[in-house]
Write an enzyme that holds these catalytic residues in place. Structure first.
Site, mmCIF file in Angstrom:
data_model
loop_
_atom_site.group_PDB
_atom_site.id
_atom_site.type_symbol
_atom_site.label_atom_id
_atom_site.label_comp_id
_atom_site.label_asym_id
_atom_site.label_seq_id
_atom_site.Cartn_x
_atom_site.Cartn_y
_atom_site.Cartn_z
ATOM 1 N N CYS A 1 79.437 -1.387 -99.006
ATOM 2 C CA CYS A 1 78.317 -0.496 -98.710
ATOM 3 C C CYS A 1 77.357 -1.184 -97.759
ATOM 4 O O CYS A 1 76.853 -0.587 -96.817
ATOM 5 C CB CYS A 1 77.605 -0.119 -100.004
ATOM 6 N N CYS B 1 75.366 0.977 -105.985
ATOM 7 C CA CYS B 1 74.378 1.434 -105.035
ATOM 8 C C CYS B 1 74.570 2.907 -104.704
ATOM 9 O O CYS B 1 75.673 3.337 -104.380
ATOM 10 C CB CYS B 1 74.510 0.609 -103.747
#
Length: 368
Positions: A98, A194
């Site tokens: 990410c 996340c």
RNA sequence: UGGGGUAUCGCCAAGCGGUAAGGCACGGGACUUUGACUCCCGCAUUCGUAGGUUCAAAUCCUGCUACCCCAG
């Protein structure tokens, strides 16, 4: 006045990052990323709450704010990989990807498009300079250092990034937020993947992965119970096995996954030998800057095999995309799919993704 | 249906007349931008069942039931 776009999550760290930059006189723009569209178990969309916090914080600081949506990118570059790994019975770390693909690529590009010279986040890491190169350093707060999650970044990405809270401790960040009257100063730290957030992991995965039940067996084949699908367990795991009693009465841990037979191999005792390994082969080796040493030339450094683990002395050698490690101390539950990150002191060198590990030297491992 | 043995929390297991240890599992919390690990707290008014003895029983006695072993 130089413009800096701050990636704001609605949490304390990124809020303080924005605050600090504003105080330093930058033209600060707050941008909230919404990369996951799903409600949590309670039917509440945490992203909505967080976006509200970002707005409140930015209003308080006096900076403009926007929201961007990278759901598509997140899905394509992070989540698909995440699921694919789980399907293979591995345990991925989506957040390292990410950071490389979303926060410091898609988002960075967006920031540059907004006319910013740099972007900022609330990560607890620092950048440094070495021989004219930009380096990635551990955050000042040893308890909060997040370089583990950023080891996949390249120097080019780091050159465009600033980490305002990197040289602060968490306590200092909170204190500053409080003094400045930021509305999120008391907000609890968020955890979980996340953008996806905290949630019942097993339940979450069930929405994407099939359940393929099988047996839990000891190394010598004694059936101890049933599992709901190999993907739902990870090496070294204790909770959720449902096995109690028997044997010497100690806890049971996952020590292996037999994909071929769909058997979850379990063993008793947190110090079971099958749980430990000193030799590790990692793939997808990546370096922040120049690779350490020459290809095929062993070097000594420190490594962490999981987030927040203390530095482990290792001997390492890389060949192409492969990285071989020999740890001085046996390492517990080194898990395929998880990242191994290398350090030279406080400097993050890079790392790779664990493929296999064991107590015996594996083929091609460091030869002393 | 001859003999012997055992039945205590989901599992293992203390207890041997004085008012239910402990471990595991499980639940909750802490920690934590992955998954895990770890730590803390909680977890049988009840001891297969029905009676009896006793001031008092999971602990003694009796019947019943279940399971195990040896005989058949």
């Amino acid at each position: 006045m130089e413009r800096i776009v701050v990636g704001m999550s609605g949490g304390v760290d990124s809020s303080v990052a924005a605050l600090l930059l504003k105080r330093q006189g930058y033209d600060v723009v707050g941008v909230f990323m919404k990369n996951w569209d799903e409600q949590d178990e309670n039917g509440a969309c945490t992203a909505t709450q967080d976006w509200g916090d970002v707005q409140a914080v930015c209003d308080h600081i006096g900076i403009p704010y926007y929201a961007v949506n990278f759901e598509k990118e997140y899905q394509e570059r992070v989540f698909s990989y995440f699921l694919e790994e789980y399907r293979k019975g591995r345990t991925p770390n989506p957040d390292v990807l990410c950071n490389r693909e979303i926060k410091f690529k898609a988002f960075l590009d967006f920031a540059l498009q907004l006319g910013a010279g740099k972007m900022a986040t609330g990560h607890f890491v620092k950048t440094g300079a070495l021989h004219g190169h930009t380096t990635l350093l551990k955050g000042a707060d040893p308890n909060k250092d997040q370089s583990y999650f950023l080891y996949m970044l390249k120097e080019e990405q780091l050159q465009k990034a600033v980490f305002p809270v990197g040289d602060m401790t968490k306590a200092q960040v909170r204190a500053l937020a409080f003094e400045a009257g930021l509305p999120v100063s008391q907000k609890k730290d968020s955890t979980g993947v996340c953008f996806i957030g905290e949630r019942n992991f097993r339940q979450f995965l069930q929405g994407f992965l099939p359940l393929q039940a099988g047996e839990m067996q000891t190394e010598d084949g004694r059936v101890m119970g049933r599992h709901i699908g190999l993907s739902y367990y990870t090496l070294g795991q204790r909770k959720g096995l449902g096995i109690g009693g028997g044997g010497d009465g100690r806890s049971w841990f996952v020590v292996d996954k037999d994909l071929k037979r769909n058997v979850l191999v379990v063993a008793q005792g947190e110090d079971h030998p099958r749980l430990y390994s000193r030799y590790v082969r990692a793939s997808q080796a990546t370096w922040v800057g120049e690779p350490p040493g020459a290809e095929g030339a062993p070097f000594r450094c420190a490594a962490t095999f999981r987030y927040r683990q203390a530095d482990q002395p290792v001997e390492a050698v890389w060949r192409g995309q492969d990285l071989y490690l020999r740890a001085e101390q046996p390492q517990r539950a080194v898990t395929p799919g998880q990242s191994v990150v290398l350090y030279d002191g406080d400097r993050c060198l890079g790392g790779g993704i664990a493929e296999e590990a064991g107590m015996r030297p594996l083929a091609d491992l460091v030869t002393k």
